[in-house]
Design a protein around this motif. Structure first.
Motif, PDB file in Angstrom:
ATOM      1  N   LEU A 203      -8.075 -94.401  69.724  1.00  0.00           N
ATOM      2  CA  LEU A 203      -8.929 -95.572  69.967  1.00  0.00           C
ATOM      3  C   LEU A 203      -8.152 -96.894  69.925  1.00  0.00           C
ATOM      4  O   LEU A 203      -8.739 -97.954  70.004  1.00  0.00           O
ATOM      5  CB  LEU A 203     -10.061 -95.620  68.937  1.00  0.00           C
ATOM      6  N   ARG A 204      -6.824 -96.849  69.733  1.00  0.00           N
ATOM      7  CA  ARG A 204      -6.121 -98.132  69.664  1.00  0.00           C
ATOM      8  C   ARG A 204      -5.239 -98.356  70.888  1.00  0.00           C
ATOM      9  O   ARG A 204      -4.758 -97.417  71.511  1.00  0.00           O
ATOM     10  CB  ARG A 204      -5.315 -98.231  68.373  1.00  0.00           C
ATOM     11  N   GLU A 205      -5.102 -99.575  71.212  1.00  0.00           N
ATOM     12  CA  GLU A 205      -4.314 -99.930  72.379  1.00  0.00           C
ATOM     13  C   GLU A 205      -3.146-100.802  71.930  1.00  0.00           C
ATOM     14  O   GLU A 205      -3.288-101.683  71.098  1.00  0.00           O
ATOM     15  CB  GLU A 205      -5.186-100.706  73.365  1.00  0.00           C
ATOM     16  N   ARG A 206      -1.977-100.514  72.484  1.00  0.00           N
ATOM     17  CA  ARG A 206      -0.788-101.268  72.083  1.00  0.00           C
ATOM     18  C   ARG A 206      -0.726-102.554  72.893  1.00  0.00           C
ATOM     19  O   ARG A 206      -0.729-102.534  74.124  1.00  0.00           O
ATOM     20  CB  ARG A 206       0.431-100.407  72.376  1.00  0.00           C
ATOM     21  N   ILE A 207      -0.711-103.668  72.171  1.00  0.00           N
ATOM     22  CA  ILE A 207      -0.679-104.935  72.906  1.00  0.00           C
ATOM     23  C   ILE A 207       0.628-105.679  72.681  1.00  0.00           C
ATOM     24  O   ILE A 207       0.902-106.673  73.320  1.00  0.00           O
ATOM     25  CB  ILE A 207      -1.866-105.851  72.527  1.00  0.00           C
ATOM     26  N   GLY A 208       1.465-105.212  71.797  1.00  0.00           N
ATOM     27  CA  GLY A 208       2.763-105.852  71.580  1.00  0.00           C
ATOM     28  C   GLY A 208       3.587-104.935  70.713  1.00  0.00           C
ATOM     29  O   GLY A 208       3.160-103.829  70.400  1.00  0.00           O
ATOM     30  N   VAL A 209       4.754-105.346  70.326  1.00  0.00           N
ATOM     31  CA  VAL A 209       5.586-104.520  69.465  1.00  0.00           C
ATOM     32  C   VAL A 209       4.924-104.401  68.097  1.00  0.00           C
ATOM     33  O   VAL A 209       4.735-105.396  67.414  1.00  0.00           O
ATOM     34  CB  VAL A 209       6.999-105.110  69.319  1.00  0.00           C
ATOM     35  N   GLY A 210       4.491-103.184  67.773  1.00  0.00           N
ATOM     36  CA  GLY A 210       3.858-102.964  66.471  1.00  0.00           C
ATOM     37  C   GLY A 210       2.489-103.581  66.341  1.00  0.00           C
ATOM     38  O   GLY A 210       1.941-103.653  65.257  1.00  0.00           O
ATOM     39  N   LYS A 211       1.907-104.028  67.463  1.00  0.00           N
ATOM     40  CA  LYS A 211       0.574-104.633  67.381  1.00  0.00           C
ATOM     41  C   LYS A 211      -0.426-103.792  68.160  1.00  0.00           C
ATOM     42  O   LYS A 211      -0.177-103.402  69.289  1.00  0.00           O
ATOM     43  CB  LYS A 211       0.612-106.044  67.993  1.00  0.00           C
ATOM     44  N   TYR A 212      -1.545-103.502  67.530  1.00  0.00           N
ATOM     45  CA  TYR A 212      -2.549-102.655  68.171  1.00  0.00           C
ATOM     46  C   TYR A 212      -3.906-103.308  68.088  1.00  0.00           C
ATOM     47  O   TYR A 212      -4.159-104.103  67.194  1.00  0.00           O
ATOM     48  CB  TYR A 212      -2.618-101.296  67.466  1.00  0.00           C
ATOM     49  N   GLN A 213      -4.792-102.936  69.017  1.00  0.00           N
ATOM     50  CA  GLN A 213      -6.182-103.357  68.879  1.00  0.00           C
ATOM     51  C   GLN A 213      -7.111-102.217  69.245  1.00  0.00           C
ATOM     52  O   GLN A 213      -6.736-101.296  69.974  1.00  0.00           O
ATOM     53  CB  GLN A 213      -6.468-104.568  69.762  1.00  0.00           C
ATOM     54  N   LEU A 214      -8.316-102.267  68.720  1.00  0.00           N
ATOM     55  CA  LEU A 214      -9.299-101.208  68.961  1.00  0.00           C
ATOM     56  C   LEU A 214      -9.815-101.320  70.391  1.00  0.00           C
ATOM     57  O   LEU A 214     -10.274-102.387  70.801  1.00  0.00           O
ATOM     58  CB  LEU A 214     -10.459-101.395  67.971  1.00  0.00           C
ATOM     59  N   SER A 215      -9.696-100.202  71.174  1.00  0.00           N
ATOM     60  CA  SER A 215     -10.252-100.252  72.531  1.00  0.00           C
ATOM     61  C   SER A 215     -10.402 -98.847  73.082  1.00  0.00           C
ATOM     62  O   SER A 215      -9.886 -97.882  72.528  1.00  0.00           O
ATOM     63  CB  SER A 215      -9.355-101.067  73.448  1.00  0.00           C
ATOM     64  N   LEU A 216     -11.087 -98.747  74.193  1.00  0.00           N
ATOM     65  CA  LEU A 216     -11.274 -97.447  74.850  1.00  0.00           C
ATOM     66  C   LEU A 216     -10.290 -97.283  76.000  1.00  0.00           C
ATOM     67  O   LEU A 216     -10.462 -96.412  76.854  1.00  0.00           O
ATOM     68  CB  LEU A 216     -12.700 -97.328  75.375  1.00  0.00           C
TER      69      LEU A 216
END
Ligand SMILES: Nc1ncnc2c1ncn2[C@@H]1O[C@H](COP(=O)(O)OP(=O)(O)OP(=O)(O)O)[C@@H](O)[C@H]1O
Ligand SMILES: [Mg+2]
Lengths: 379, 285
Positions: B36-49
């Motif tokens: 359920l997480r999406e990688r948006i940067g180095v070591g940064k994640y956000q909840l998404s589908l």
């Protein structure tokens, strides 16, 4: 020359529903059924009675078509069925453990054979309801097999065959799995069902009382062979072999040697030294032959004093060694003063012997024609 | 007395609970969270589908998914069709020693590892393999034939691997069918096919369903057989999962794929139970 009129009734009645001719089955060297011949007239109740392992089921399976005979012929309504597959034979079988189809409800169980004949659904439904009515279980059509009692399953197994209106119904010890009380009840019920359906029944059992109560004709079987075929009465009172005398009903048995012959009357000197009289009933006996005499417990007269006996041919004095009380069927065991085996005697529940106790002195007697004498048997 | 009983109960239950929670529940919860997480940067994640969307938007993924399901269903059906007569023979036609021997024969392939077993098929099917050579020797073909790396090879491998898991439940249920019931069918006028349809198959249904579930799950989750016998283009869904986790290091997408597989197998098994009118309790009890 006048031609005798063709009497259809007589000719028709002469064709037996089932006939076996010199039927033989071997499993390897083991002779399971040897040279068995019999005829079953239409509408009669025919039993095969014999101890376990004597070949009863083997005969049944040959008639049903599951086993091919080694030699001999099987005829149903006068036609040989040896080349007819089991699903095409006009006989049906009630299996020892019934073999109802557990995956179907009762109506489907009974309707199975009719469906296979391709009968229309409505007709099947009507016939199934009709047969359920006849066996006295009109409300069980939609139930599962395991929702019925033992006796009800029994009746369903018979109904499942009877809707097909077979020429002959085979029953392989169908009461074997039931408890004693229910067995007694089903005996009467089966006989009534047979009369009601008016179908020829061939019934096998090792229980002599089942055979005696229900059958028109009984064949006594031993070790693959028929010993005697006759009515219950004939088997009981006029056994033709020592095996039949010992197997059908209870009997006291003495073995010894023929001491004297007087017409049909035989005097036996038993191994324990007693003189016993019996009747050879026309059997070939000679002086000095080894022989056995069978006497039924109820054929023996019983008295407290010798003078009370009605002067029978054989008289034995002894003491009561035990009393086996069983209501109307009570017995006593008597040990004779001059030794030998214990003698079983029916104990009438009326008269002056009814209060017989262990240790009492008794006098026994019977007439020669009550004893059945056979050649052989030192075993 | 009561507390003792209860203690015993918990002691017995502990391994089961541990096994379930450590090996099944916890990893799946973790997988679910990862998916359920999406990688948006180095070591940064956000909840998404986003991962699930990727799966649905890419035709190759969907196609592989569908193909795996269909091939597994087909492998299950073929296994059933082959295993049923075999099981019937073992359970009903032979008795005693021979029965035990035949049963053992079904087990023999499982004494070697799956890898060796699969390589065995390669030896038979490859261009320079036994069958190809035999066909050339017999003059039936002029040049070497390649029988590996196609769907038929995959199917053969899957069916072969699954056979035992179908035969065991089938033999068990068929053995419990009283011979007299089959004979009664004949006696009442039934023919072979009608007895099979009305008596034998309904009786064997729990075995058929539980065997099918096991074989289907094994095929769906199989990695080695499609990979080796089907080559690198075999398009098996487990390969997609493997490549996301191990090759691409994209754990998020791999986890989403894993979850889709779980849902797929659950839905198909549920559908199959519904279709055959069986319940899980009936099948497993
Ligand atoms: N398939 C078979 N192969 C070899 N021998 C058999 C086979 N079936 C029966 N027998 C033998 O044939 C004999 C008769 O068996 P059968 O089953 O007819 O006895 P039965 O009279 O029905 O006995 P029970 O009252 O115990 O059912 C037995 O000695 C049995 O061991
Ligand atoms: Mg028997």
């Amino acid at each position: 020359m006048p031609v005798p009129p063709f009497d259809f009734e007589v000719v028709f009645a002469m064709v037996p529903d089932l006939e076996c001719r010199e039927l033989t089955k071997r499993f390897g060297d083991n002779l399971a059924v040897g040279n068995v011949s019999f005829q079953v007239p239409p509408g009669s109740f025919f039993s095969i009675l014999g101890p376990s392992g004597c070949g009863k089921t083997t005969i049944m399976r040959m008639i049903a078509g599951f086993l091919a005979p080694t030699s001999g012929d099987i005829l149903i309504k006068g036609n040989t069925v040896l080349n007819v597959a089991p699903n095409k034979r006009p006989v049906n079988m009630v299996f020892q453990h019934l073999a109802l189809f557990p995956m179907m409800n009762i109506a489907d169980n009974i309707g199975y054979g009719l469906r296979r004949q391709g009968m229309p659904k409505a007709e099947i439904k009507r016939r199934v309801a009709e047969v359920l009515e006849r066996i006295g279980l009109p409300d069980v059509a939609m139930r599962r097999v395991d929702e019925l009692s033992g006796g009800q399953k029994q009746r369903i197994a018979i109904a499942r065959c009877m809707v097909l209106e077979p020429d002959v119904l085979l029953l392989d010890e169908p009461l074997g799995a039931l408890d004693l009380k229910l067995r007694e009840h089903m005996k009467i019920e089966l006989k009534a069902l047979q009369a009601d359906f008016d179908t020829t029944f061939v019934y096998i059992t090792h229980d002599q009382s089942e055979a005696l109560v229900m059958s028109d004709q009984i064949a006594v079987m031993n070790d693959g062979r028929f010993e005697q075929i006759g009515t219950a009465r004939e088997l009981y009172y006029r056994p033709e072999s020592a095996f039949v005398a010992g197997f059908v009903g209870d009997a006291n048995r003495w073995s010894g040697r023929v001491e004297r012959l007087n017409g049909v009357e035989v005097e036996l000197l038993s191994d324990s030294g007693m003189r016993i009289k019996g009747s050879g009933h026309g059997r070939n006996l000679a002086k000095g032959d080894p022989a056995v005499i069978y006497v039924r417990p109820e054929a023996i007269e019983l008295a407290r004093t010798k003078a009370d006996l009605s002067n029978p041919d054989t008289m034995i004095s002894g003491r009561v060694s035990s009393v086996l009380f069983n209501g109307a069927d009570s017995r006593i065991l008597v040990r004779a003063d001059d030794g030998g085996v214990e003698i079983e005697v029916a104990l009438p529940q009326t008269g002056d012997c009814s209060d017989m106790r262990q240790g009492d002195e008794v006098h026994l007697g019977w007439n020669a024609n009550q004893g059945n004498c056979f050649q052989g048997g030192g075993d | 007395m009561r507390t003792e009983l209860r203690l015993g109960f918990f002691l017995l239950l502990t391994p089961l609970v541990l096994w379930l929670s450590l090996l099944i529940i916890i990893p799946h919860i973790d997988m679910f969270l990862v998916s359920l997480r999406e990688r948006i940067g180095v070591g940064k994640y956000q909840l998404s589908l986003a991962n699930y969307l990727t799966f649905l938007e890419e035709p190759l993924y969907l196609w592989t998914f569908l193909r795996t399901a269909l091939m597994s269903i087909m492998a299950t059906l073929i296994t059933l069709v082959i295993a049923f007569p075999v099981s019937f023979y073992i359970a009903k036609m032979v008795k005693g020693r021979l029965q035990a021997v035949l049963f053992l024969l079904c087990l023999v392939p499982f004494w070697v590892s799956e890898l060796v077993r699969t390589f065995g098929w390669m030896i038979l099917l490859r261009e320079t393999g036994v069958i190809s050579n035999f066909l050339q020797w017999a003059g039936l073909v002029s040049g070497p034939v390649e029988m590996l790396y196609n769907d038929v090879a995959i199917m053969i491998g899957l069916v072969y691997t699954s056979m035992l898991f179908m035969v065991v439940p089938l033999v068990t249920t068929l053995e419990s069918l009283d011979d007299a019931v089959i004979e009664a069918g004949y006696d009442l006028g039934g023919s072979g096919p009608s007895i099979l349809r009305e008596i034998i198959i309904p009786h064997a249904m729990p075995g058929i369903v539980s065997g099918s579930i096991v074989v289907f799950m094994l095929s769906l989750g199989n990695y080695l057989t499609p990979r080796i016998l089907g080559g690198k283009d075999s398009l098996w869904f487990t390969e997609l999962i493997y490549s996301q986790f191990i090759v691409r290091f994209n754990w998020e997408l791999g986890a989403a794929f894993g979850f889709m597989l779980l849902i797929l197998s659950s839905v198909i098994v549920w559908g199959m139970l519904r279709l055959t009118g069986q319940t899980l309790e009936k099948t497993m009890g």
